[in-house]
Design a protein around this motif. Structure first.
Motif, short mmCIF file in Angstrom:
data_model
loop_
_atom_site.label_atom_id
_atom_site.label_comp_id
_atom_site.label_asym_id
_atom_site.label_seq_id
_atom_site.Cartn_x
_atom_site.Cartn_y
_atom_site.Cartn_z
N ALA B 18 0.83 -1.20 0.00
CA ALA B 18 0.00 0.00 0.00
C ALA B 18 0.87 1.25 0.00
N VAL B 19 1.91 1.25 0.84
CA VAL B 19 2.78 2.44 0.92
C VAL B 19 3.53 2.63 -0.39
N TYR B 22 1.26 3.87 -3.09
CA TYR B 22 0.94 5.29 -2.90
C TYR B 22 2.09 6.16 -3.40
N LYS B 25 2.36 5.96 -7.31
CA LYS B 25 1.35 6.71 -8.05
C LYS B 25 1.48 8.21 -7.78
N GLY B 26 2.09 8.56 -6.64
CA GLY B 26 2.18 9.97 -6.27
C GLY B 26 3.24 10.74 -7.03
N HIS B 147 -2.72 5.12 -12.41
CA HIS B 147 -2.45 5.36 -10.99
C HIS B 147 -3.14 4.30 -10.15
N GLN B 151 -1.32 1.73 -7.70
CA GLN B 151 -1.66 1.64 -6.27
C GLN B 151 -1.92 0.19 -5.87
#
Lengths: 221, 231
Positions: B18-19, B22, B25-26, B147, B151
């Motif tokens: 998850a991290v 993130y 995609k960020g 994205h 993710q």
């Protein structure tokens, strides 16, 4: 914004423009959160329209497919059978596919359509993960039923000809048409139920036979 | 690619996934790779009005070694195909590909010998974006799809498991010819698929007789085969 006074030195005018721009509203569109509507005539996804009583406007003439410069449209017309009518008149578009990975949204198909069956919407969010899913079929393209429309196939409005449909004399589906559709749906439901019953029966017989055969084999051994 | 790929599966790995997702995609940096008119729209997307910087994507990297996303913007000629592949190969993992516009997705209106009929002949494509050229909103929509994919990318043993599953699925996949027909097709086209063995309808006796006939025929065939093998 106010113009910079002409008598100022050039560098001051230039940096002044930059400085005052900081206090103007940003022109950025916050796309996924706030969707700015397109121009009304924007060429987006296609739509297959219906007559006011729910019958399809497409007559399966394939002129759109002929006009298409990218060969993105596939149409196959079929005859309207008695009791299985999809459009007023003789024929209707039985298979209708648009490949959005070929379509360049030029609108030549819309110009070619003689019945205004094919038009374009303003919808543009078409991205997808596979090539197959971007071939839109008739189910994806047909306009949803609006108020006063009955789901085809059903017969034409009593006493109306194909010509009357195009001159706007039909304004909505009649009670007879709604009754016809309801009766058809009921019959289909019943047929489906009967079919499942028959299938269950056949499966039971098959399993019985399998058991018997097993016993037979046991006896032989 | 690093330590995160070696973690054992469990809540630890899902958290890392998850991290990492993130983070990926960020700040997904696209490669500067414009081939035709779609590139103009791509530039507009990077400009102030649509502002890809809102998604941490304003830096179009001139070197593929610093890029995560390749936006194939425009028609790919046969001559360009190996170069496209080289740019893709030079990008570090994890990497994503977006086929922007109909030409990159399928060849579009250029159905001829000079143009590659879809970049998925050359590189694996994550998202196809129709349009000629797609407007900046359409591109942003496609980028958001990517994205989403980034993710939810799996890693380490979870990824291995997913790969095995996908491989199994691909191995058992049927050719398009054998897939069930669409409802609109099924009604109007002659049936293309060989019908699977139908359930037999009727009473016990007739079915049993039919099955016996079938068995006899099978045995006969087997005997003939055996005879051939001996002879």
């Amino acid at each position: 914004m106010a113009e910079m006074p002409e008598n100022l030195p050039q560098p001051v005018r230039g940096f002044g423009t930059t400085f005052f721009t900081m206090f103007r509203k940003a022109s950025t569109e916050q796309y996924p959160d706030e969707k700015v509507p397109t121009q009304p005539r924007f060429h987006g996804r296609h739509q297959l329209n219906r007559h006011p009583d729910g019958l399809e406007k497409c007559v399966g003439c394939e002129l759109c497919a002929w006009a298409c410069p990218a060969d993105a449209i596939f149409v196959e017309g079929a005859d309207n059978e008695a009791g299985e009518r999809h459009s007023p008149g003789e024929r209707y578009g039985a298979v209708y596919q648009i490949n959005y990975l070929r379509c360049i949204l030029c609108g030549l198909c819309i110009e070619a359509c003689p019945t205004r069956a094919l038009t374009m919407t303003n919808e543009y969010e078409l991205a997808d993960h596979t090539r197959e899913s971007l071939i839109y079929t008739k189910e994806d393209l047909l306009a949803p039923l609006q108020g006063g429309m009955a789901m085809p196939p059903h017969s034409m409005v009593d006493g109306m000809s194909e010509r009357d449909y195009y001159s706007g004399k039909v304004t909505s589906a009649t009670p007879e048409q709604f009754a016809e559709v309801e009766a058809r749906e009921l019959a289909e439901e019943k047929a489906a139920e009967a079919k499942t019953d028959a299938t269950i029966e056949a499966e039971k017989v098959a399993s019985d036979i399998a058991k018997d055969e097993e016993q037979d084999l046991g006896g032989a051994a | 690619m690093g330590l995160e790929e070696k973690l054992p599966s469990g809540f630890m790995l899902t958290t890392v996934e998850a991290v990492a997702g993130y983070a990926r995609k960020g700040s997904m940096w696209p490669a500067t790779f414009g081939l035709a008119c779609c590139a103009i729209e791509m530039m507009a997307t990077g400009g102030p009005r649509y502002d890809l910087a809102r998604f941490g994507m304003e830096v179009f990297r001139p070197s593929p070694r610093q890029a995560d996303l390749m936006i194939v913007a425009g028609r790919v000629s046969q001559k360009m195909a190996p170069i496209l592949r080289q740019v893709y190969d030079q990008m570090p993992n994890p990497k994503w590909v977006l086929a922007m516009g109909v030409c990159a997705s399928s060849g579009g209106m250029f159905n001829n010998y000079a143009v590659v009929q879809g970049v998925d002949h050359v590189v694996p494509v994550d998202v196809y974006l129709p349009g000629c050229p797609p407007r900046p909103e359409m591109l942003i929509d496609a980028i958001l799809e990517i994205h989403d994919k980034a993710q939810h990318t799996k890693m380490g043993s979870n990824r291995q498991k997913q790969i095995t599953e996908l491989e199994l699925e691909a191995l058992s996949a049927k050719p398009l010819m054998d897939l069930p027909l669409l409802p609109s097709e099924a009604e109007h086209l002659p049936v293309r698929t060989p019908a699977s063995t139908p359930l037999l309808f009727g009473d016990k006796k007739t079915i049993k007789a039919a099955k016996k006939e079938q068995k006899k025929a099978d045995k006969e065939a087997a005997r003939v085969e055996a005879g051939k093998a001996h002879g």
